[in-house]
Design a protein around this motif. Structure first.
Motif, PDB file in Angstrom:
ATOM      1  N   PHE A  52       0.854  -1.181   0.000  1.00 22.25           N
ATOM      2  CA  PHE A  52       0.000   0.000   0.000  1.00 22.25           C
ATOM      3  C   PHE A  52       0.891   1.232   0.000  1.00 22.25           C
ATOM      4  O   PHE A  52       1.595   1.496   0.967  1.00 22.25           O
ATOM      5  N   THR A  53       0.887   1.957  -1.115  1.00 21.33           N
ATOM      6  CA  THR A  53       1.803   3.068  -1.313  1.00 21.33           C
ATOM      7  C   THR A  53       1.041   4.302  -1.772  1.00 21.33           C
ATOM      8  O   THR A  53       0.202   4.217  -2.673  1.00 21.33           O
ATOM      9  N   ARG A  54       1.352   5.438  -1.167  1.00 13.18           N
ATOM     10  CA  ARG A  54       0.766   6.716  -1.571  1.00 13.18           C
ATOM     11  C   ARG A  54       1.538   7.247  -2.775  1.00 13.18           C
ATOM     12  O   ARG A  54       2.745   7.157  -2.828  1.00 13.18           O
ATOM     13  N   GLY A  55       0.826   7.801  -3.749  1.00 17.45           N
ATOM     14  CA  GLY A  55       1.469   8.406  -4.907  1.00 17.45           C
ATOM     15  C   GLY A  55       1.983   7.424  -5.940  1.00 17.45           C
ATOM     16  O   GLY A  55       2.657   7.809  -6.884  1.00 17.45           O
ATOM     17  N   ILE A  56       1.638   6.160  -5.804  1.00 18.69           N
ATOM     18  CA  ILE A  56       2.110   5.131  -6.736  1.00 18.69           C
ATOM     19  C   ILE A  56       1.454   5.333  -8.104  1.00 18.69           C
ATOM     20  O   ILE A  56       0.325   5.812  -8.198  1.00 18.69           O
ATOM     21  N   GLU A  57       2.184   4.996  -9.155  1.00 15.34           N
ATOM     22  CA  GLU A  57       1.650   4.997 -10.517  1.00 15.34           C
ATOM     23  C   GLU A  57       2.099   3.711 -11.174  1.00 15.34           C
ATOM     24  O   GLU A  57       3.299   3.457 -11.283  1.00 15.34           O
ATOM     25  N   CYS A  58       1.147   2.871 -11.595  1.00 12.51           N
ATOM     26  CA  CYS A  58       1.479   1.557 -12.157  1.00 12.51           C
ATOM     27  C   CYS A  58       0.728   1.310 -13.452  1.00 12.51           C
ATOM     28  O   CYS A  58      -0.473   1.553 -13.546  1.00 12.51           O
ATOM     29  N   ILE A  59       1.445   0.773 -14.441  1.00 12.75           N
ATOM     30  CA  ILE A  59       0.833   0.381 -15.710  1.00 12.75           C
ATOM     31  C   ILE A  59      -0.035  -0.847 -15.470  1.00 12.75           C
ATOM     32  O   ILE A  59       0.399  -1.805 -14.838  1.00 12.75           O
TER      33      ILE A  59
END
Length: 199
Positions: A52-59
């Motif tokens: 659980f990560t804030r600010g994550i961006e994943c394809i």
């Protein structure tokens, strides 16, 4: 659950008012972006969790690495299975639609031929949300192993690029001795200068 959200979730612990968005990055991949929610978003690729990560961006769609992968988005206690349709990122008509979507004048429904699978709009980041996205890597396969360490091919979930990661066999030994640290720095410099395409 915030105003203007396409999917509103109320009374769920761990879910922020504006939690995450489905959008496209500059390379025309479909991505999940955590909007700096209170507790973060977890993306799972065949059981490999981002945490659980804030600010994550994943394809989550459009990359060959994802073919056949089970992708799950988790927020709080909720889990969403991503079932992406295939699309050609190089197609000029598709890119024009993505550009419209990112400008706020097209919906994901329109992009995917009115499939009614998605209904989302682009949310522009505020200053609070403009920090650099977190880097998350998924292990792909072990490339080699020797007396000094193990090399693994990894995939960057934000950029879609593959990298090689070398981990020392004995981390405490390799990182505590000055001469060993210098050997690792030298190896890193050598590896940086090499360009090799492999699948």
């Amino acid at each position: 659950s915030g105003k203007g959200a396409d999917i509103r979730i109320t009374n769920q612990p761990g879910v922020s008012d504006t939690h995450f968005a489905l959008t496209f990055n500059e390379e025309y991949y479909l991505v999940v972006k955590d909007l700096y929610s209170r507790l973060g978003t977890n993306i799972e690729y065949d059981g490999h969790n981002s945490g659980f990560t804030r600010g994550i961006e994943c394809i989550v769609a459009g990359h060959e690495f994802l073919a056949g992968k089970k992708i799950v988005i988790s927020i709080g206690n909720l889990r969403f299975l991503v079932v992406p349709c295939e699309f050609d990122r190089s197609c000029p008509a598709f890119r024009a639609q993505v550009d419209k979507f990112r400008a706020g004048s097209a919906s994901l429904d329109q992009m995917f031929f009115n499939s009614k699978v998605f209904a989302a709009t682009t949310v522009l980041p505020t200053d609070k949300q403009s920090a650099a996205p977190k880097e998350v890597f998924v292990l792909r396969k072990v490339l080699g192993e020797g007396g000094f360490g193990r090399e693994t091919r990894i995939w960057n979930t934000r950029t879609g690029r593959f990298h090689a990661l070398k981990v020392p066999r004995n981390k405490a030994w390799a990182l505590n001795m000055d001469d060993q640290q210098e050997r690792w720095r030298n190896e890193a410099r050598i590896m940086e200068s090499i360009s090799h395409v492999s699948t």
